[in-house]
Design an enzyme around this catalytic site. Structure first.
Site, PDB file in Angstrom:
ATOM      1  N   GLY A 102       0.636  -1.204   0.054  1.00 43.49           N
ATOM      2  CA  GLY A 102       0.056  -0.014  -0.083  1.00 43.49           C
ATOM      3  C   GLY A 102       0.943   1.077  -0.072  1.00 43.49           C
ATOM      4  N   GLY A 116       4.504   7.426   2.765  1.00 43.28           N
ATOM      5  CA  GLY A 116       5.227   6.396   2.488  1.00 43.28           C
ATOM      6  C   GLY A 116       4.710   5.453   2.108  1.00 43.28           C
ATOM      7  CB  VAL A 123       3.304  -0.865   3.590  1.00 42.19           C
ATOM      8  CG1 VAL A 123       3.527  -1.674   4.430  1.00 42.19           C
ATOM      9  CG2 VAL A 123       3.094   0.928   4.454  1.00 42.19           C
ATOM     10  CE  LYS A 142       4.123   4.734   7.012  1.00 41.94           C
ATOM     11  NZ  LYS A 142       3.402   5.362   8.312  1.00 41.94           N
ATOM     12  CG  ASP A 159      -2.619  10.095   9.680  1.00 47.41           C
ATOM     13  OD1 ASP A 159      -2.057  11.212   9.137  1.00 47.41           O
ATOM     14  OD2 ASP A 159      -2.611   8.943   8.856  1.00 47.41           O
TER      15      ASP A 159
END
Length: 542
Positions: free
Chosen positions: A408, A413, A415, A429, A527
């Site tokens: 993903g 970033g 993964v 990650k 987040d």
């Protein structure tokens, strides 16, 4: 004890025998050096005392038409002899089967210095629907090879091509000392015409070319008069060079400017002239290897004055500066070695410097991200299950971060799925950037705190890599994808029961409650825009 005069007599007899043995291996004066078009070169010879040893004797007889002299080895005409390659080209017989006549083929070189060359010859068969076999031997090994030609209304023989239709060729399986050729299940009466023939032979590969006219006439036999060229290997003695050189009386390389070569196709050895010399290495003195006068060649080896030397030459320019050929070779070799050594030294120095530079950069990043503090706390017993990975380990685990391993992508970033050396699957990650210097310094400490998180609804952080510009995180691998994909993906939210959705919300709340209230220190996760987080007391079930 033997009397002194008898002992001296025995010593004299041994020395005399060695001298006679050595002298007997050289040709007598008056031995012919030519027969017909073939140069007779020692160790071969015509007549008594002219050949080196048994097996090298040749014969000079008139041809069948009586018009010329022909050199024969056994009953095979000799075309030429090669000292340097250890070859003799002979004219070998052709096995044939025609409507009203046939010929057989058998060669036996056992007990001689000769074998049929495996590399230069091919077993060749010509004819329609012809199967020919060749049985041969070398020492105690038996070899049988076959070659089958075909004919078909759908396939036609092609000019110059021997590919199985009307003509086939097979490589020899060994350098043979004996072989016999025969046709399998062949009957001359089943041939279509009186001039149709079948042929089988061992022929020098470079001297044979197939023509379609060979199939329906005796053209092939008429052109070659029943003979084709074949290459024989030969060698001296049965010993290797190391063994032969110890017996100076029988050692065949007599010229002082010669050297020994082990035969690659036959037991024994061959002799060659040293560099800068040419001639016959099997003869001593003036008859052996002689100096090549390079200065007398049609193309001078140097622009200035050329002066010949033994085994070489040197050039003298208009300024009376001399340059030796042998000296040039030494200087050339020396310069080559120097250049190669210098290139290797520079390359090694560059690689070492780059490796040190890379190591310094990695150490800088490791310190910058709090790696030393993390190591210290791990060694003290805290976070013992946490692993600090190297960049090389993670690159190997993800196959150089190959796109096929991407799980993903997000705003911070990508993964990747990885497989560690122990076979366990992990999620790695790889963040894009980290600009906050204070966050860089506290990163190692944060990793240690996160490594202590142990909750069934929170993905376990297994380790990290700190020797890169932006640290990489290694998590346990969750095979069923993300929660977002589960709810909004191909399954569709309408397929998820309300009870399942409620359990997801409940377990997510438990995970957040653990992070905010039970972790020490509390872990506040946000987040997006900065929010206000409150700390509550950790409630434990009774």
């Amino acid at each position: 004890m033997l009397p002194m005069h008898l002992l001296l007599f025995f010593i004299f007899a041994i020395v005399l025998q060695s001298v006679v043995r050595g002298a007997s291996s050289l040709p007598h004066p008056g031995c012919p050096d030519k027969c017909g078009d073939v140069d007779i070169v020692y160790p071969f010879g015509i007549g008594p005392g002219c050949a080196m040893e048994e097996g090298f004797e040749l014969h000079c007889n008139k041809s069948q038409d009586g018009q010329r002299n022909v050199t024969y080895f056994s009953n095979l005409p000799v075309a030429d002899i090669s000292l340097l390659q250890g070859h003799v080209r002979v004219m070998s017989h052709i096995a044939s089967m025609c409507h009203n006549w046939s010929t057989t083929y058998l060669l036996d070189f056992r007990g001689t210095p000769f074998t049929v060359s495996e590399k230069e010859n091919l077993f060749t068969v010509i004819g329609a629907d012809t199967l020919a076999l060749m049985a041969g031997s070398r020492q105690s090994a038996i070899y049988v090879i076959g070659c089958l030609t075909q004919s078909s209304p759908y396939l036609a023989a092609q000019e110059g091509l021997c590919t199985g239709v009307g003509c086939c060729q097979v490589a020899l399986s060994s350098s043979l000392s004996y072989h016999n050729i025969s046709f399998s299940d062949a009957n001359a009466s089943d041939m279509d015409g009186e001039r149709q023939c079948r042929y089988a032979m061992v022929v020098e590969a470079n001297k044979f070319s197939f023509h379609t006219a060979y199939l329906n006439a005796t053209t092939f036999w008429d052109e070659h008069r029943g003979e084709v060229p074949m290459i024989l290997n030969w060698s001296v003695g049965n010993e290797t060079c190391d063994v032969a050189q110890n017996d100076t009386a029988s050692y065949a390389c007599r010229s002082s400017n010669s050297y020994c070569i082990n035969s690659t196709s036959h037991s024994g050895y061959l002799c060659n002239c040293s560099e800068g010399y040419q001639g016959n290495p099997y003869l001593p003195g003036d008859g052996g290897c002689q100096d090549i006068n390079e200065c007398a060649l049609s193309t001078p080896p140097c622009p200035g004055r050329c002066i010949n030397t033994q085994g070489g030459f040197y050039c003298q320019n208009t300024k009376n500066q001399s340059f030796s050929h042998s000296g040039a070779a030494i200087i050339s070799v020396g310069l080559s070695v120097t250049v190669v050594t210098l290139v290797i030294a520079i390359t090694c120095s560059y690689l070492i410097r780059e490796r040190r530079k890379l190591a310094n950069i990695k150490e800088k990043y490791f310190r910058q991200h709090g790696g030393l503090l993390l190591l210290e706390q791990i060694s003290s017993g805290q976070g013992t299950t946490f692993t600090i990975f190297t960049e090389a380990e993670l690159m190997e685990a993800t196959d150089q971060f190959d796109e096929k391993n991407v799980l993903g992508r997000g705003g911070h970033g990508t993964v990747y799925k990885g497989t560690l050396k122990n076979g366990s699957a992990v999620a790695i990650k790889r963040c894009i950037s980290m600009t906050d210097e204070q966050r860089k310094k506290e990163f190692g400490k944060e990793m240690l705190i996160l490594s202590q998180v142990n909750h069934k609804n929170i993905v376990k952080l297994l380790g990290c890599c700190l020797e890169v510009e932006v640290p990489m995180l290694v998590y346990e691998f969750i095979p069923n994808g993300t929660l977002f994909h589960f709810i909004h993906g191909s399954n569709g939210s309408h397929n998820i029961p309300f009870s399942t959705r409620l359990r997801i919300a409940h377990e997510s709340a438990l995970a957040l409650d653990y992070l905010h209230s039970c972790a020490s220190p509390p872990i506040l996760h946000g987040d997006g825009p900065v929010g206000t987080w409150t700390r509550s007391t950790c409630r434990r079930a009774n």
